[in-house]
Design a protein around this motif. Sequence first.
Motif, PDB file in Angstrom:
ATOM      1  N   LEU A  85       0.863  -1.180   0.000  1.00  0.00           N
ATOM      2  CA  LEU A  85       0.000   0.000   0.000  1.00  0.00           C
ATOM      3  C   LEU A  85       0.897   1.225   0.000  1.00  0.00           C
ATOM      4  N   ASP A  86       0.745   2.083  -1.005  1.00  0.00           N
ATOM      5  CA  ASP A  86       1.569   3.287  -1.130  1.00  0.00           C
ATOM      6  C   ASP A  86       0.813   4.469  -0.521  1.00  0.00           C
ATOM      7  N   THR A  87       1.286   4.955   0.629  1.00  0.00           N
ATOM      8  CA  THR A  87       0.598   6.072   1.289  1.00  0.00           C
ATOM      9  C   THR A  87       0.774   7.380   0.536  1.00  0.00           C
ATOM     10  N   LEU A  88       1.799   7.504  -0.305  1.00  0.00           N
ATOM     11  CA  LEU A  88       1.935   8.717  -1.106  1.00  0.00           C
ATOM     12  C   LEU A  88       0.817   8.784  -2.138  1.00  0.00           C
ATOM     13  N   THR A  89       0.538   7.673  -2.803  1.00  0.00           N
ATOM     14  CA  THR A  89      -0.580   7.630  -3.748  1.00  0.00           C
ATOM     15  C   THR A  89      -1.896   7.923  -3.035  1.00  0.00           C
ATOM     16  N   LEU A  90      -2.066   7.326  -1.863  1.00  0.00           N
ATOM     17  CA  LEU A  90      -3.284   7.550  -1.079  1.00  0.00           C
ATOM     18  C   LEU A  90      -3.420   9.017  -0.701  1.00  0.00           C
ATOM     19  N   ALA A  91      -2.325   9.635  -0.270  1.00  0.00           N
ATOM     20  CA  ALA A  91      -2.360  11.043   0.132  1.00  0.00           C
ATOM     21  C   ALA A  91      -2.669  11.951  -1.057  1.00  0.00           C
ATOM     22  N   ARG A  92      -2.110  11.636  -2.217  1.00  0.00           N
ATOM     23  CA  ARG A  92      -2.384  12.453  -3.409  1.00  0.00           C
ATOM     24  C   ARG A  92      -3.850  12.353  -3.825  1.00  0.00           C
ATOM     25  N   GLU A  93      -4.464  11.184  -3.620  1.00  0.00           N
ATOM     26  CA  GLU A  93      -5.879  11.048  -3.929  1.00  0.00           C
ATOM     27  C   GLU A  93      -6.745  11.844  -2.962  1.00  0.00           C
ATOM     28  N   LYS A  94      -6.337  11.879  -1.692  1.00  0.00           N
ATOM     29  CA  LYS A  94      -7.115  12.583  -0.676  1.00  0.00           C
ATOM     30  C   LYS A  94      -6.852  14.084  -0.683  1.00  0.00           C
ATOM     31  N   HIS A  95      -5.642  14.480  -1.082  1.00  0.00           N
ATOM     32  CA  HIS A  95      -5.250  15.893  -1.008  1.00  0.00           C
ATOM     33  C   HIS A  95      -4.591  16.318  -2.324  1.00  0.00           C
ATOM     34  N   PRO A  96      -5.322  16.305  -3.424  1.00  0.00           N
ATOM     35  CA  PRO A  96      -4.727  16.659  -4.719  1.00  0.00           C
ATOM     36  C   PRO A  96      -4.228  18.094  -4.740  1.00  0.00           C
ATOM     37  N   GLY A  97      -3.075  18.286  -5.368  1.00  0.00           N
ATOM     38  CA  GLY A  97      -2.523  19.626  -5.509  1.00  0.00           C
ATOM     39  C   GLY A  97      -1.838  20.163  -4.273  1.00  0.00           C
ATOM     40  N   GLN A  98      -1.716  19.352  -3.229  1.00  0.00           N
ATOM     41  CA  GLN A  98      -1.068  19.796  -2.000  1.00  0.00           C
ATOM     42  C   GLN A  98       0.232  19.032  -1.784  1.00  0.00           C
ATOM     43  N   LYS A  99       1.082  19.539  -0.888  1.00  0.00           N
ATOM     44  CA  LYS A  99       2.282  18.808  -0.523  1.00  0.00           C
ATOM     45  C   LYS A  99       1.875  17.548   0.229  1.00  0.00           C
ATOM     46  N   ASN A 100       2.468  16.437  -0.136  1.00  0.00           N
ATOM     47  CA  ASN A 100       2.108  15.178   0.499  1.00  0.00           C
ATOM     48  C   ASN A 100       3.333  14.387   0.946  1.00  0.00           C
ATOM     49  N   ASN A 101       4.447  15.082   1.211  1.00  0.00           N
ATOM     50  CA  ASN A 101       5.566  14.383   1.820  1.00  0.00           C
ATOM     51  C   ASN A 101       5.229  14.108   3.290  1.00  0.00           C
ATOM     52  N   LEU A 102       6.072  13.335   3.955  1.00  0.00           N
ATOM     53  CA  LEU A 102       5.744  12.893   5.308  1.00  0.00           C
ATOM     54  C   LEU A 102       5.646  14.062   6.280  1.00  0.00           C
ATOM     55  N   ASP A 103       6.521  15.045   6.160  1.00  0.00           N
ATOM     56  CA  ASP A 103       6.456  16.202   7.055  1.00  0.00           C
ATOM     57  C   ASP A 103       5.154  16.979   6.864  1.00  0.00           C
ATOM     58  N   ALA A 104       4.743  17.153   5.604  1.00  0.00           N
ATOM     59  CA  ALA A 104       3.495  17.875   5.333  1.00  0.00           C
ATOM     60  C   ALA A 104       2.297  17.108   5.888  1.00  0.00           C
ATOM     61  N   LEU A 105       2.306  15.785   5.784  1.00  0.00           N
ATOM     62  CA  LEU A 105       1.206  14.989   6.307  1.00  0.00           C
ATOM     63  C   LEU A 105       1.178  15.007   7.831  1.00  0.00           C
ATOM     64  N   CYS A 106       2.349  15.034   8.459  1.00  0.00           N
ATOM     65  CA  CYS A 106       2.395  15.154   9.915  1.00  0.00           C
ATOM     66  C   CYS A 106       1.721  16.450  10.361  1.00  0.00           C
ATOM     67  N   LYS A 107       2.019  17.531   9.677  1.00  0.00           N
ATOM     68  CA  LYS A 107       1.401  18.824  10.018  1.00  0.00           C
ATOM     69  C   LYS A 107      -0.104  18.781   9.779  1.00  0.00           C
ATOM     70  N   ARG A 108      -0.522  18.170   8.686  1.00  0.00           N
ATOM     71  CA  ARG A 108      -1.948  18.133   8.330  1.00  0.00           C
ATOM     72  C   ARG A 108      -2.749  17.299   9.320  1.00  0.00           C
ATOM     73  N   TYR A 109      -2.131  16.199   9.812  1.00  0.00           N
ATOM     74  CA  TYR A 109      -2.863  15.293  10.699  1.00  0.00           C
ATOM     75  C   TYR A 109      -2.425  15.396  12.157  1.00  0.00           C
ATOM     76  N   PHE A 110      -1.654  16.435  12.480  1.00  0.00           N
ATOM     77  CA  PHE A 110      -1.261  16.717  13.860  1.00  0.00           C
ATOM     78  C   PHE A 110      -0.499  15.549  14.486  1.00  0.00           C
ATOM     79  N   VAL A 111       0.423  14.979  13.714  1.00  0.00           N
ATOM     80  CA  VAL A 111       1.294  13.916  14.200  1.00  0.00           C
ATOM     81  C   VAL A 111       2.637  14.535  14.572  1.00  0.00           C
ATOM     82  N   ASP A 112       3.116  14.258  15.761  1.00  0.00           N
ATOM     83  CA  ASP A 112       4.355  14.836  16.260  1.00  0.00           C
ATOM     84  C   ASP A 112       5.559  14.269  15.510  1.00  0.00           C
ATOM     85  N   ASN A 113       6.274  15.128  14.796  1.00  0.00           N
ATOM     86  CA  ASN A 113       7.514  14.708  14.131  1.00  0.00           C
ATOM     87  C   ASN A 113       8.675  15.585  14.566  1.00  0.00           C
TER      88      ASN A 113
END
Length: 241
Positions: free
Chosen positions: A120-148
């Motif tokens: 399962l590729d979470t980058l593909t999943l993130a691009r489907e859920k958030h098209p046109g946005q940054k979807n690297n791991l740091d950006a997803l941490c900020k979006r989902y309030f995950v402590d990195n």
Amino acid sequence: MRQVVLDTETTGLDPKSGHRIIEIGCVELVNRKLTGRHYHQYINPQRQVDDGAIEVHGITNEYLADKPVFAQIADEFMTFCEGAELVIHNAPFDVGFIDAELRLLGNPRWRNVSAHCGVLDTLTLAREKHPGQKNNLDALCKRYFVDNSQRDLHGALLDAEILADVYLMMTGGQTDLVLAQGDSQEGEGGNKVESETAGEAIRRLPADRAPLLVARATPQEAEAHQSMLGLLEKSAGKHFW
């Protein structure tokens, strides 16, 4: 459902150019819960690490000199992953490197990742859920309030733990956290997580961090929802959800 969240660090960007894996980190999920089981290993790539790669992960040639080569850890690693769905951010990169290592190994037992695991590729999943946005791991941490906050350098085990939290939040949250305790936990086959990385302590997410938030409807909200469905059914004759 068993899943293994996986990350690797490498000597460079392309296995076709002879680059190799130098670190593997995995954490196990069963039915969307972290079990505390994990696999972590540094690997001697039998070649030099690119300077640009060292700037990303901080793992030096000197640190890897006394580590086992991939052939020595392949059985333990693949046995840990076998039969699971691998959850990977930018899966083609990591799978491409693992497949390249397996080809060099030439062991008929381990042909390629897809023969033994789902992916399962979470980058593909993130691009489907958030098209046109940054979807690297740091950006997803900020979006989902995950402590990195400990992620000043990339590290395979820390990134796998962070990705597990991001994946669970991105796909609906979780209700329970059970993380391995201590700095030298045993993984599959007795493999121990090393207590240092490039001369420093391995950075792990705090085991006592607050559980991920899961919003549930109150009894009153559930009752109101059912009442609304009843009204819609009466007015429309049939509903479709």
